[in-house]
Design an enzyme around this catalytic site. Structure first.
Site, short mmCIF file in Angstrom:
data_model
loop_
_atom_site.label_atom_id
_atom_site.label_comp_id
_atom_site.label_asym_id
_atom_site.label_seq_id
_atom_site.Cartn_x
_atom_site.Cartn_y
_atom_site.Cartn_z
N ASN A 171 -95.87 33.54 1.84
CA ASN A 171 -95.27 32.29 1.40
C ASN A 171 -95.79 31.18 2.32
OD1 ASN A 171 -93.66 30.16 0.66
ND2 ASN A 171 -91.76 31.03 1.52
N TRP A 172 -96.69 30.38 1.79
CA TRP A 172 -97.32 29.34 2.62
C TRP A 172 -96.41 28.14 2.83
CZ3 TRP A 172 -103.16 28.68 0.91
CH2 TRP A 172 -103.83 29.90 1.11
N LYS A 173 -95.33 28.08 2.06
CA LYS A 173 -94.39 26.95 2.14
C LYS A 173 -95.14 25.62 1.99
CE LYS A 173 -91.57 29.82 5.08
NZ LYS A 173 -90.43 29.91 5.96
N HIS A 206 -85.52 31.18 -2.54
CA HIS A 206 -85.79 31.22 -1.10
C HIS A 206 -84.69 30.46 -0.36
CE1 HIS A 206 -87.69 30.58 2.77
NE2 HIS A 206 -88.49 31.61 2.46
N GLU A 251 -84.71 28.44 1.96
CA GLU A 251 -84.96 27.01 2.19
C GLU A 251 -84.67 26.20 0.93
OE1 GLU A 251 -88.92 27.60 3.70
OE2 GLU A 251 -88.06 28.58 5.45
N GLU A 257 -83.96 38.54 2.75
CA GLU A 257 -84.41 37.71 3.86
C GLU A 257 -83.20 37.17 4.62
OE1 GLU A 257 -88.57 36.07 3.27
OE2 GLU A 257 -87.25 34.75 2.15
N GLY A 288 -88.43 32.39 10.24
CA GLY A 288 -89.08 31.37 11.06
C GLY A 288 -88.51 31.25 12.46
N SER A 312 -89.65 36.84 9.96
CA SER A 312 -90.44 37.03 11.18
C SER A 312 -91.18 38.36 11.23
CB SER A 312 -89.56 36.84 12.42
OG SER A 312 -89.03 35.54 12.45
N GLY A 356 -93.84 34.55 6.02
CA GLY A 356 -94.01 33.11 6.15
C GLY A 356 -95.12 32.80 7.14
C1 PEP Z 1 -90.15 33.29 4.67
O1 PEP Z 1 -90.22 32.08 4.68
O2 PEP Z 1 -89.91 33.87 3.61
C2 PEP Z 1 -90.33 34.02 5.93
C3 PEP Z 1 -90.02 35.28 5.96
O3 PEP Z 1 -90.82 33.29 7.00
P1 PEP Z 1 -91.25 33.90 8.44
O4 PEP Z 1 -92.08 35.11 8.18
O5 PEP Z 1 -91.99 32.79 9.08
O6 PEP Z 1 -89.96 34.23 9.12
#
Ligand code: PEP
Length: 249
Positions: free
Chosen positions: A9-11, A94, A96, A166, A172, A212, A233
């Site tokens: 997921n490049w966000k 998600h 966010e 998640e 993050g 993470s 992410g």
């Molecule tokens: C995500 O945004 O779905 C995610 C898991 O981010 P990260 O790996 O940076 O925690």
């Protein structure tokens, strides 16, 4: 059928030039695992990403979509628009999107319906906040997120759904759920599905962990029997790290 999937997921990262160069680098990587590889660039780069991965073992997916077919929804993108450029999978729910764009179980249920009506595959995200876990409510929260957004569906619809657990406190933050915490929750998710849809739907469900995941912890997390892959992410923005995770199976 249950699959291994690693989705990046490049966000809201990477303009066109960075998208081009990251994809060029991803294409040089050797895949040594059986995981399906997905990347989710921003809307503006989806078409380019789709075109440049056409001959490659990388699926380009969307980070979001609206539940309406079309109309006066300034700034939004529909399922039909995504399909029109070849996108077949969309990430929905998600944390966010839930936290910053007011997405609710109710609006997500509508998005899921629209995506499925367009024959799209859905990566449905959910997970508890740190306060929920501290209060021992993580299972209740996850159960209600799944039930409210998905339990109106027929069993057959689950063939087109991938679940992504998640925990919000691990996204993050550099803090990862322990492999045991991930396994416990994934087993609970399967049990929740089984209670309504039976053993086959639950057993066939692909359940990703996100929060993470990095090259140094992916192998242990993916070794758990109910963890079928990861939604990644930060580490998906570096080709070496991303493929180290892809190849952690
Ligand atoms: C995500 O945004 O779905 C995610 C898991 O981010 P990260 O790996 O940076 O925690």
């Amino acid at each position: 059928m249950r699959k291994h999937i690693v989705a990046g997921n490049w966000k809201m990262n990477n303009g066109l030039i960075q998208t081009e160069s990251l994809i060029a680098e991803l294409k040089t990587k050797q895949k040594t695992s059986d995981a399906e590889v997905m990347i989710a660039p921003s809307f503006t780069n989806l078409w380019h990403a789709f075109e440049s991965t056409r001959q490659h073992d990388i699926e380009v997916v969307a980070q979001n979509m609206h539940f309406s077919e079309k109309g006066a929804y300034t700034g939004e993108v529909s399922a039909g628009m995504l399909k029109s450029i070849g996108i077949k999978t969309v990430i929905l729910g998600h944390s966010e999107r839930r936290a910053y764009f007011n997405e609710t179980d109710e609006s997500l249920a509508k998005k899921v319906d629209t995506a499925l009506a367009h024959d799209m595959r859905v990566i449905f995200c959910f997970g508890e906040e740190l306060s929920d876990r501290k209060a021992g409510n993580e299972e209740a929260v996850v159960e209600s997120q799944i039930k409210n957004a998905l339990f109106h569906l027929e069993a057959d619809a689950f063939k087109h759904i991938v679940l992504a657990y998640e925990p919000v406190w691990a996204i993050g933050t550099g803090e990862t759920a322990s492999p045991e915490q991930a396994q416990d929750m994934h087993a609970f998710i399967r049990k929740t599905l089984e209670s309504k849809y039976g053993h086959t739907v639950a057993d066939d469900m692909t359940i990703l962990y996100g929060g993470s995941v990095k090259p140094n912890n992916a192998k242990e997390i993916f070794s758990k029997p109910d963890v079928d892959g990861g939604l990644i992410g930060g580490a998906s923005l570096k080709a070496d790290d991303f493929y180290a995770i892809v190849n952690a199976f």
